[in-house]
Design an enzyme around this catalytic site. Sequence first.
Site, short mmCIF file in Angstrom:
data_model
loop_
_atom_site.label_atom_id
_atom_site.label_comp_id
_atom_site.label_asym_id
_atom_site.label_seq_id
_atom_site.Cartn_x
_atom_site.Cartn_y
_atom_site.Cartn_z
N CYS A 119 30.86 -69.56 -35.41
CA CYS A 119 30.59 -70.75 -36.35
C CYS A 119 29.62 -70.73 -37.08
O CYS A 119 29.66 -70.56 -38.29
CB CYS A 119 30.68 -71.99 -35.60
SG CYS A 119 32.47 -72.33 -34.98
N HIS A 121 26.88 -75.53 -38.91
CA HIS A 121 26.73 -75.94 -37.50
C HIS A 121 25.99 -76.86 -37.25
O HIS A 121 24.73 -76.76 -37.69
CB HIS A 121 26.68 -74.82 -36.77
CG HIS A 121 26.71 -74.48 -35.28
ND1 HIS A 121 28.31 -74.80 -34.77
CD2 HIS A 121 26.40 -74.84 -34.16
CE1 HIS A 121 28.30 -74.47 -33.46
NE2 HIS A 121 26.91 -74.90 -33.07
#
Length: 475
Positions: free
Chosen positions: A54, A108
């Site tokens: 991510c 993130h």
Amino acid sequence: MKNVLFLIADDLRPNLDVYQGLGYHLGQSHTPNLDQLAKKSILFQRAYVQYALCSPSRTSFLTGRRPDTTQVYDLQTYFRTIGNNFTTMPQYFKEHGYQTEGMGKIFHPGKASNNDDPPSWNKYHHDGTSQTSHNLDYSWKAVNDSERSHNPLVDEVISKTAKEVLQTLSSGSKPFFLAVGFHKPHLPFEFPEKFLSYFPEDNIQLPSNEFPPHGMPDIAWSRYRELRSYRDISALHATGESNTLLPHHVVRELRRAYICAVAYMDSLVGEILAEVKRLNLESNTVISFIGDHGFSLGEHGLWSKDTNFEDVVHAPMMISVPGLTDNGVVTNQLVEHVDLFPTLVEVAGLPLLHTCPEHSHLDTCTEGTSMVPLIHHPLSQIKQAAFSQTFRHRAMGYSIRTDRYRYTEWPAFDSRTKKPDFTHSYGSELYDHVNDKEENNNIVARPENAQIVTTLRDMLRKGWRSVSKDPSIIG
């Protein structure tokens, strides 16, 4: 200047109806809203992320820089403190007069972005929806209506907020850049209970290749700790080692839950797109939709991400540009997620981004390539290869995808200097996608492939800058 609606799904492989024929169906799918968006977009059939995790992936496409430039390889490092003070995509739009607002999971969250990268936004809607669920009790859950009435699912809240913000932005004096980040289909696979009826359990297929690639170097494997951290999976005492499998009934449950979560996410995208239409924003709003990376669902016996296999580095991407893609465009040419930043800048009508000079520390430039030529000429080639990578504790796996092959090397990697040492290798891989789309056979050591390995090795080590300069084309 056009508005931009920037939509991201988390851990979404190309499990959409519009990607039929690419081997990503689990028996069924139900994505009518994204399929409809694709009909008025340029649909990139072969878009590849630069890192299948991510934060490294999002940092890369949001800055237009590759992971070895951002130096983000984990879920904690913030690019502005270790790489450079790079101008991000929303920040660039803000600097050019846009109202930039975000919600959900864009960067993130937490330490990896200093809480959603404040320099990027005029306003970020921090209502708890940027944080990933930490409930490890279950890997998936079908939530009934009674539960949802008392405790709405996070992505439902994000969708509701997005519609409200669109209403406000539509009456503003500035063009807007609105980023909406859905958490699903990220683990745990949570979704409204009704979606189970869309996918009868008997129709869910098992992977056809529940074994590691023959000849795979050990370092290419991932023990999928993320999935094994959920209590229902840890109770199975799965080790995550290669050549071990989860029970078949669990595999079917997880694959079914994943596509339910995809269908749920699609329904929320549909709500937002309906609001765009209701507010008469369609004619002046670019709509971009991507998955931040793919996801393994039992193929090779693997789960989750953080490898260099096709299942995790191949992700969906489509861009709707009013007046240019109204009738739909489909391209099978290789593109990368790092190309998204310069493309959205161009179609929105902002000053174009220049390619970063080698060894440059410029705040504002790109290591991607605008994909706008593919809108006009979808059969043309803008690059010869797509580059991905993933880190192991002692090595960096560098991978390139050409029209025909995936080639990967695992050199030693100095975490201090952020440099690979190709004289010290932990293995290499070659997969022929004409004869082996599932990447089941590593053919790097076969004598008849020596020349192609040499050519691909040279291309990989020269790096991304070489693929637009070298006139030769690798199959």
